[in-house]
Design a protein around this motif. Structure first.
Motif, PDB file in Angstrom:
ATOM      1  N   HIS A 158       0.747  -1.634  -0.197  1.00  0.00           N
ATOM      2  CA  HIS A 158       0.215   0.381   0.399  1.00  0.00           C
ATOM      3  C   HIS A 158       0.620   1.440   0.105  1.00  0.00           C
ATOM      4  CE1 HIS A 158      -3.206   2.648   0.765  1.00  0.00           C
ATOM      5  NE2 HIS A 158      -2.340   3.502   2.022  1.00  0.00           N
ATOM      6  N   VAL A 159       1.841   1.345   0.407  1.00  0.00           N
ATOM      7  CA  VAL A 159       2.985   2.504   1.083  1.00  0.00           C
ATOM      8  C   VAL A 159       3.164   2.465  -0.008  1.00  0.00           C
ATOM      9  CG1 VAL A 159       5.143   3.641   1.946  1.00  0.00           C
ATOM     10  CG2 VAL A 159       3.096   2.177   3.225  1.00  0.00           C
ATOM     11  N   GLU A 160       4.007   1.984  -1.368  1.00  0.00           N
ATOM     12  CA  GLU A 160       5.042   2.036  -2.797  1.00  0.00           C
ATOM     13  C   GLU A 160       3.287   2.292  -3.203  1.00  0.00           C
ATOM     14  OE1 GLU A 160       7.330  -2.032  -1.337  1.00  0.00           O
ATOM     15  OE2 GLU A 160       5.404  -2.373  -2.125  1.00  0.00           O
ATOM     16  N   GLY A 161       2.147   1.822  -3.353  1.00  0.00           N
ATOM     17  CA  GLY A 161       1.627   2.194  -4.358  1.00  0.00           C
ATOM     18  C   GLY A 161       0.565   3.357  -3.947  1.00  0.00           C
ATOM     19  N   LYS A 162       1.014   3.979  -2.860  1.00  0.00           N
ATOM     20  CA  LYS A 162       0.625   5.134  -2.588  1.00  0.00           C
ATOM     21  C   LYS A 162       1.614   6.355  -2.816  1.00  0.00           C
ATOM     22  CE  LYS A 162      -1.151   8.866   1.091  1.00  0.00           C
ATOM     23  NZ  LYS A 162      -0.863   8.785   2.639  1.00  0.00           N
ATOM     24  N   ALA A 163       2.887   5.661  -2.824  1.00  0.00           N
ATOM     25  CA  ALA A 163       3.552   6.658  -3.146  1.00  0.00           C
ATOM     26  C   ALA A 163       4.069   7.026  -5.101  1.00  0.00           C
ATOM     27  CB  ALA A 163       4.984   6.600  -2.666  1.00  0.00           C
ATOM     28  N   LEU A 164       3.388   5.744  -5.644  1.00  0.00           N
ATOM     29  CA  LEU A 164       3.324   5.701  -6.980  1.00  0.00           C
ATOM     30  C   LEU A 164       2.497   6.659  -7.229  1.00  0.00           C
ATOM     31  CD1 LEU A 164       3.962   2.029  -7.719  1.00  0.00           C
ATOM     32  CD2 LEU A 164       5.271   3.698  -9.265  1.00  0.00           C
ATOM     33  N   ASP A 165       1.399   6.986  -6.602  1.00  0.00           N
ATOM     34  CA  ASP A 165      -0.088   8.012  -7.452  1.00  0.00           C
ATOM     35  C   ASP A 165       0.143   8.818  -7.475  1.00  0.00           C
ATOM     36  OD1 ASP A 165      -1.027   4.816  -7.937  1.00  0.00           O
ATOM     37  OD2 ASP A 165      -2.606   5.283  -6.108  1.00  0.00           O
ATOM     38  N   GLU A 166       1.277   9.177  -5.604  1.00  0.00           N
ATOM     39  CA  GLU A 166       2.057  10.995  -5.218  1.00  0.00           C
ATOM     40  C   GLU A 166       3.107  11.546  -6.437  1.00  0.00           C
ATOM     41  OE1 GLU A 166       1.541  10.565  -1.164  1.00  0.00           O
ATOM     42  OE2 GLU A 166      -0.612  10.476  -1.887  1.00  0.00           O
ATOM     43  N   ASP A 167       3.762  10.066  -7.325  1.00  0.00           N
ATOM     44  CA  ASP A 167       4.462  10.610  -7.470  1.00  0.00           C
ATOM     45  C   ASP A 167       6.211  11.009  -7.283  1.00  0.00           C
ATOM     46  OD1 ASP A 167       3.663  10.221 -10.225  1.00  0.00           O
ATOM     47  OD2 ASP A 167       3.060  12.462 -10.494  1.00  0.00           O
ATOM     48  N   ARG A 168       6.218   9.750  -6.009  1.00  0.00           N
ATOM     49  CA  ARG A 168       7.318  10.022  -5.626  1.00  0.00           C
ATOM     50  C   ARG A 168       8.251   8.628  -5.531  1.00  0.00           C
ATOM     51  NH1 ARG A 168       6.290   9.572  -0.386  1.00  0.00           N
ATOM     52  NH2 ARG A 168       3.518   8.706  -0.272  1.00  0.00           N
TER      53      ARG A 168
END
Length: 160
Positions: A89-99
């Motif tokens: 989830h953490v990795e997916g959220k960071a991808l969604d936020e361009d981080r």
């Protein structure tokens, strides 16, 4: 863009490749106390805007990656294998936020010693600073640690 090595596939924000980055390497044998120190240090670095680069293969390296991403930090994740089908989830959220930028140099299910070393070298070559945590002379990372002073002018910091 990736002139020094072959990228088989990537996922995420390509702009992260061009920012200043800090490579992070830690032993697979890091204790829970060492991992907690790494998490605390990583939280502070993430809040200061540091973009990490590394393989994030050991438990301590994964702890840093997830701590940095949970605290708004960014990372370039160099893989010596294929990009995982499922991300946290953490990795997916960071991808969604361009981080987050994930780069795969090899099409294979698991790391090998050679692909792991290759990914480590790419991470160090594209970092402005290199940090080693909880390594000893017996660590598989120790020969890599010894190589860097002769090849790099940036400081090598040991997180204790």
């Amino acid at each position: 863009m990736f002139e020094n090595f072959p990228v088989r596939e990537y996922l995420g924000n390509l702009n992260l490749w061009n920012v200043s980055k800090m490579a992070f390497f830690a032993s697979r044998n890091s204790s829970e106390m060492e991992k907690e120190k790494i998490r605390c240090w990583g939280r502070n670095q993430a809040k200061n805007g540091v973009c990490f680069i590394g393989t994030f293969h050991s438990d301590a390296e994964k702890a840093l990656l997830h701590t940095a991403l949970k605290n708004g930090g960014s990372a370039v994740w160099i893989l010596g294998k294929s990009i995982p089908v499922e991300l946290s989830h953490v990795e997916g959220k960071a991808l969604d936020e361009d981080r987050l930028l994930i780069l795969s140099c090899h099409q294979r299910l698991h790391y090998s010693t050679a692909t792991s070393r290759f990914a480590n070298h790419i991470s160090a070559l594209h970092a402005d600073t290199v940090v080693f945590a909880s390594i000893s002379r017996e660590s598989l990372l120790y020969p890599f640690y010894r190589l860097l002073p002769g090849r790099r002018t940036s400081e090598i910091i040991r997180v204790k």
